[in-house]
Motif scaffolding. Structure first.
Motif, PDB file in Angstrom:
ATOM      1  N   LYS A 132     -35.804 -40.498  33.622  1.00 58.04           N
ATOM      2  CA  LYS A 132     -34.368 -40.670  33.782  1.00 58.04           C
ATOM      3  C   LYS A 132     -33.719 -39.355  34.215  1.00 58.04           C
ATOM      4  N   ASP A 133     -32.711 -39.479  35.055  1.00 60.68           N
ATOM      5  CA  ASP A 133     -31.972 -38.299  35.500  1.00 60.68           C
ATOM      6  C   ASP A 133     -30.521 -38.710  35.695  1.00 60.68           C
ATOM      7  N   ARG A 134     -29.589 -37.908  35.223  1.00 60.85           N
ATOM      8  CA  ARG A 134     -28.169 -38.222  35.362  1.00 60.85           C
ATOM      9  C   ARG A 134     -27.633 -37.819  36.731  1.00 60.85           C
ATOM     10  N   SER A 135     -28.538 -37.655  37.666  1.00 66.70           N
ATOM     11  CA  SER A 135     -28.214 -37.427  39.067  1.00 66.70           C
ATOM     12  C   SER A 135     -28.897 -38.524  39.861  1.00 66.70           C
ATOM     13  N   MET A 136     -28.120 -39.286  40.612  1.00 61.56           N
ATOM     14  CA  MET A 136     -28.677 -40.446  41.305  1.00 61.56           C
ATOM     15  C   MET A 136     -29.505 -40.019  42.512  1.00 61.56           C
ATOM     16  N   GLU A 137     -30.417 -40.930  42.901  1.00 58.13           N
ATOM     17  CA  GLU A 137     -31.106 -40.807  44.177  1.00 58.13           C
ATOM     18  C   GLU A 137     -31.011 -42.150  44.883  1.00 58.13           C
ATOM     19  N   ILE A 138     -30.757 -42.104  46.180  1.00 60.03           N
ATOM     20  CA  ILE A 138     -30.711 -43.329  46.983  1.00 60.03           C
ATOM     21  C   ILE A 138     -32.130 -43.685  47.398  1.00 60.03           C
ATOM     22  N   ILE A 139     -32.531 -44.924  47.113  1.00 58.22           N
ATOM     23  CA  ILE A 139     -33.869 -45.399  47.426  1.00 58.22           C
ATOM     24  C   ILE A 139     -33.887 -46.160  48.749  1.00 58.22           C
ATOM     25  N   SER A 140     -32.841 -46.897  49.024  1.00 59.40           N
ATOM     26  CA  SER A 140     -32.686 -47.552  50.323  1.00 59.40           C
ATOM     27  C   SER A 140     -31.210 -47.575  50.670  1.00 59.40           C
ATOM     28  N   GLN A 141     -30.899 -47.302  51.920  1.00 65.03           N
ATOM     29  CA  GLN A 141     -29.500 -47.260  52.322  1.00 65.03           C
ATOM     30  C   GLN A 141     -29.317 -47.855  53.703  1.00 65.03           C
ATOM     31  N   TRP A 142     -28.117 -48.376  53.900  1.00 61.13           N
ATOM     32  CA  TRP A 142     -27.690 -48.863  55.206  1.00 61.13           C
ATOM     33  C   TRP A 142     -26.507 -47.997  55.612  1.00 61.13           C
ATOM     34  N   HIS A 143     -26.792 -47.050  56.507  1.00 61.58           N
ATOM     35  CA  HIS A 143     -25.802 -46.049  56.880  1.00 61.58           C
ATOM     36  C   HIS A 143     -25.039 -46.501  58.129  1.00 61.58           C
ATOM     37  N   SER A 144     -23.924 -45.878  58.362  1.00 64.83           N
ATOM     38  CA  SER A 144     -23.103 -46.236  59.518  1.00 64.83           C
ATOM     39  C   SER A 144     -22.818 -44.998  60.350  1.00 64.83           C
ATOM     40  N   LYS A 145     -22.666 -45.207  61.641  1.00 64.21           N
ATOM     41  CA  LYS A 145     -22.368 -44.104  62.540  1.00 64.21           C
ATOM     42  C   LYS A 145     -20.860 -43.926  62.680  1.00 64.21           C
ATOM     43  N   PRO A 146     -20.346 -42.736  62.414  1.00 58.47           N
ATOM     44  CA  PRO A 146     -18.907 -42.518  62.607  1.00 58.47           C
ATOM     45  C   PRO A 146     -18.541 -42.530  64.091  1.00 58.47           C
ATOM     46  N   ASP A 147     -17.343 -43.011  64.377  1.00 63.98           N
ATOM     47  CA  ASP A 147     -16.821 -42.976  65.741  1.00 63.98           C
ATOM     48  C   ASP A 147     -16.167 -41.611  65.957  1.00 63.98           C
ATOM     49  N   TRP A 253     -29.285 -32.307  44.647  1.00 67.74           N
ATOM     50  CA  TRP A 253     -30.134 -31.117  44.665  1.00 67.74           C
ATOM     51  C   TRP A 253     -29.568 -30.047  45.598  1.00 67.74           C
ATOM     52  N   LYS A 254     -28.700 -30.448  46.519  1.00 70.03           N
ATOM     53  CA  LYS A 254     -28.048 -29.462  47.375  1.00 70.03           C
ATOM     54  C   LYS A 254     -26.622 -29.165  46.917  1.00 70.03           C
ATOM     55  N   TYR A 255     -25.837 -30.224  46.665  1.00 73.28           N
ATOM     56  CA  TYR A 255     -24.407 -30.050  46.459  1.00 73.28           C
ATOM     57  C   TYR A 255     -24.001 -29.889  44.995  1.00 73.28           C
ATOM     58  N   ARG A 256     -24.764 -30.478  44.056  1.00 66.94           N
ATOM     59  CA  ARG A 256     -24.428 -30.371  42.631  1.00 66.94           C
ATOM     60  C   ARG A 256     -25.726 -30.189  41.833  1.00 66.94           C
ATOM     61  N   PRO A 257     -26.436 -29.116  42.065  1.00 69.33           N
ATOM     62  CA  PRO A 257     -27.751 -28.950  41.440  1.00 69.33           C
ATOM     63  C   PRO A 257     -27.717 -28.941  39.916  1.00 69.33           C
ATOM     64  N   HIS A 258     -26.595 -28.589  39.312  1.00 65.77           N
ATOM     65  CA  HIS A 258     -26.497 -28.529  37.852  1.00 65.77           C
ATOM     66  C   HIS A 258     -26.597 -29.917  37.213  1.00 65.77           C
ATOM     67  N   LYS A 259     -26.371 -30.983  37.983  1.00 70.70           N
ATOM     68  CA  LYS A 259     -26.390 -32.328  37.428  1.00 70.70           C
ATOM     69  C   LYS A 259     -27.812 -32.856  37.195  1.00 70.70           C
ATOM     70  N   SER A 260     -28.786 -32.277  37.891  1.00 71.72           N
ATOM     71  CA  SER A 260     -30.155 -32.793  37.822  1.00 71.72           C
ATOM     72  C   SER A 260     -31.054 -31.876  37.004  1.00 71.72           C
ATOM     73  N   LYS A 261     -31.917 -32.500  36.202  1.00 66.84           N
ATOM     74  CA  LYS A 261     -32.836 -31.750  35.349  1.00 66.84           C
ATOM     75  C   LYS A 261     -34.281 -31.839  35.830  1.00 66.84           C
ATOM     76  N   ILE A 262     -34.524 -32.533  36.932  1.00 68.76           N
ATOM     77  CA  ILE A 262     -35.892 -32.731  37.399  1.00 68.76           C
ATOM     78  C   ILE A 262     -36.149 -31.921  38.666  1.00 68.76           C
ATOM     79  N   THR A 263     -37.423 -31.811  39.044  1.00 66.22           N
ATOM     80  CA  THR A 263     -37.783 -30.998  40.210  1.00 66.22           C
ATOM     81  C   THR A 263     -38.544 -31.773  41.278  1.00 66.22           C
ATOM     82  N   GLN A 264     -38.920 -33.031  40.995  1.00 65.45           N
ATOM     83  CA  GLN A 264     -39.705 -33.812  41.943  1.00 65.45           C
ATOM     84  C   GLN A 264     -39.387 -35.293  41.785  1.00 65.45           C
ATOM     85  N   ARG A 265     -39.417 -36.009  42.923  1.00 64.47           N
ATOM     86  CA  ARG A 265     -39.309 -37.460  42.921  1.00 64.47           C
ATOM     87  C   ARG A 265     -40.379 -38.036  43.849  1.00 64.47           C
TER      88      ARG A 265
END
Length: 286
Positions: A132-147, A253-265
């Motif tokens: 468990k980690d109180r920092s989320m990770e996205i496993i699958s995403q549907w992203h959109s291209k900005p205009d 892991w880049k923007y809010r590293p203090h939220k995560s306690k793990i080092t690998q996924r």
């Protein structure tokens, strides 16, 4: 007698011929509904370098392929539950260099047309040590291209599956405005799907009618059970539709590293399928 013998033979064999023809048509028809299918048994990732939807080819943006930093990031591996099966293994370390602006290890399909309808199926496996980690990770995403010609920049995906603090969650965002900035979507929500299980495969099916208006639809099945059905807007008002990515994306892991306690996924994937609007649940279900 000879004519009667031939007629009798035809009567005997005709049902078999008709049944075989119907089965063959059914099989071919079912296959035609699939736009993309990947079980990783061929031992390479070459399919992820080709255009998926022949009805919508956009070579100027987001060609299918990999978004990874290192040789270990995305690999073909032996299934953790079946030594004769090959699967995709995604590995991400906390100190990996940035890819596309952040920490990720993903495979990417190309964008679809706006206001289109698709079925998506895949299996995910979280190892036993997926803590468990109180920092989320996205496993699958549907992203959109900005205009960008309208002044838009990259925003959160309109739809994604994430793991957070021991749970599966679905996150959604939508906006009917012609211009959407990062923090001003008309709507957003996160739906909790309960605790995830480690050491087992989880089967997913997503059915989406992409739309920024009231005719949109999102349906999600987990292990054969319908766990989410939402009607109404489900994406941004963009020139083209979203593109799917699978793997691991962990921006904290880049923007809010203090939220995560793990080092690998590590996450495993198998049986990735994409179906057109003519497909159904059974065509893409793992």
């Amino acid at each position: 007698m000879q004519k009667q013998h031939l007629s009798l033979a035809l009567l005997i064999t005709l049902p078999f011929v008709l049944a075989t023809s119907v089965w063959a048509y059914s099989q071919n028809n079912s296959q035609n509904k699939l736009i993309f299918a990947e079980d990783f048994e061929n031992g390479d990732l070459s399919k992820w370098g080709k255009t998926v939807d022949t009805q919508f080819k956009n070579k100027k943006f987001t060609p299918p392929g990999k978004e990874d930093c290192c040789q270990y990031s995305v690999q073909i591996a032996t299934s953790p539950t079946n030594p004769s099966d090959r699967v995709a293994k995604f590995t991400l370390y906390r100190n990996d260099p940035d890819v596309s602006g952040s920490r990720r290890s993903e495979l990417r399909l190309n964008a679809v047309a706006r206001n289109s309808e698709y079925w998506y199926g895949f299996s995910t496996y979280l190892p036993a040590d997926f803590s468990k980690d109180r920092s989320m990770e996205i496993i699958s995403q549907w992203h959109s291209k900005p205009d960008k010609n309208l002044g838009e920049n990259w925003r959160s995906p309109p739809l994604y599956l994430k793991s957070f603090n021991g749970h599966w969650q679905i996150a959604r965002r939508w906006d009917s405005k012609r211009v959407t900035t990062k923090n001003t979507p008309e709507g957003k929500e996160t739906i909790d799907l309960g605790a995830y299980q480690t050491g087992v495969w989880t089967n997913w099916v997503f059915h989406v009618k992409w739309s920024h208006q009231a005719d949109g639809l999102v349906e999600v099945w987990k292990n054969g059970k319908l766990v989410l059905r939402k009607t109404g807007p489900n994406t941004y008002n963009d020139n083209i539709g979203p593109f799917q990515k699978i793997g691991i994306y962990k921006p904290d892991w880049k923007y809010r590293p203090h939220k995560s306690k793990i080092t690998q996924r590590v996450v495993y994937y198998d049986n990735v399928r994409v179906g057109s609007d003519r497909a159904s649940y059974k065509d893409v279900a793992p």
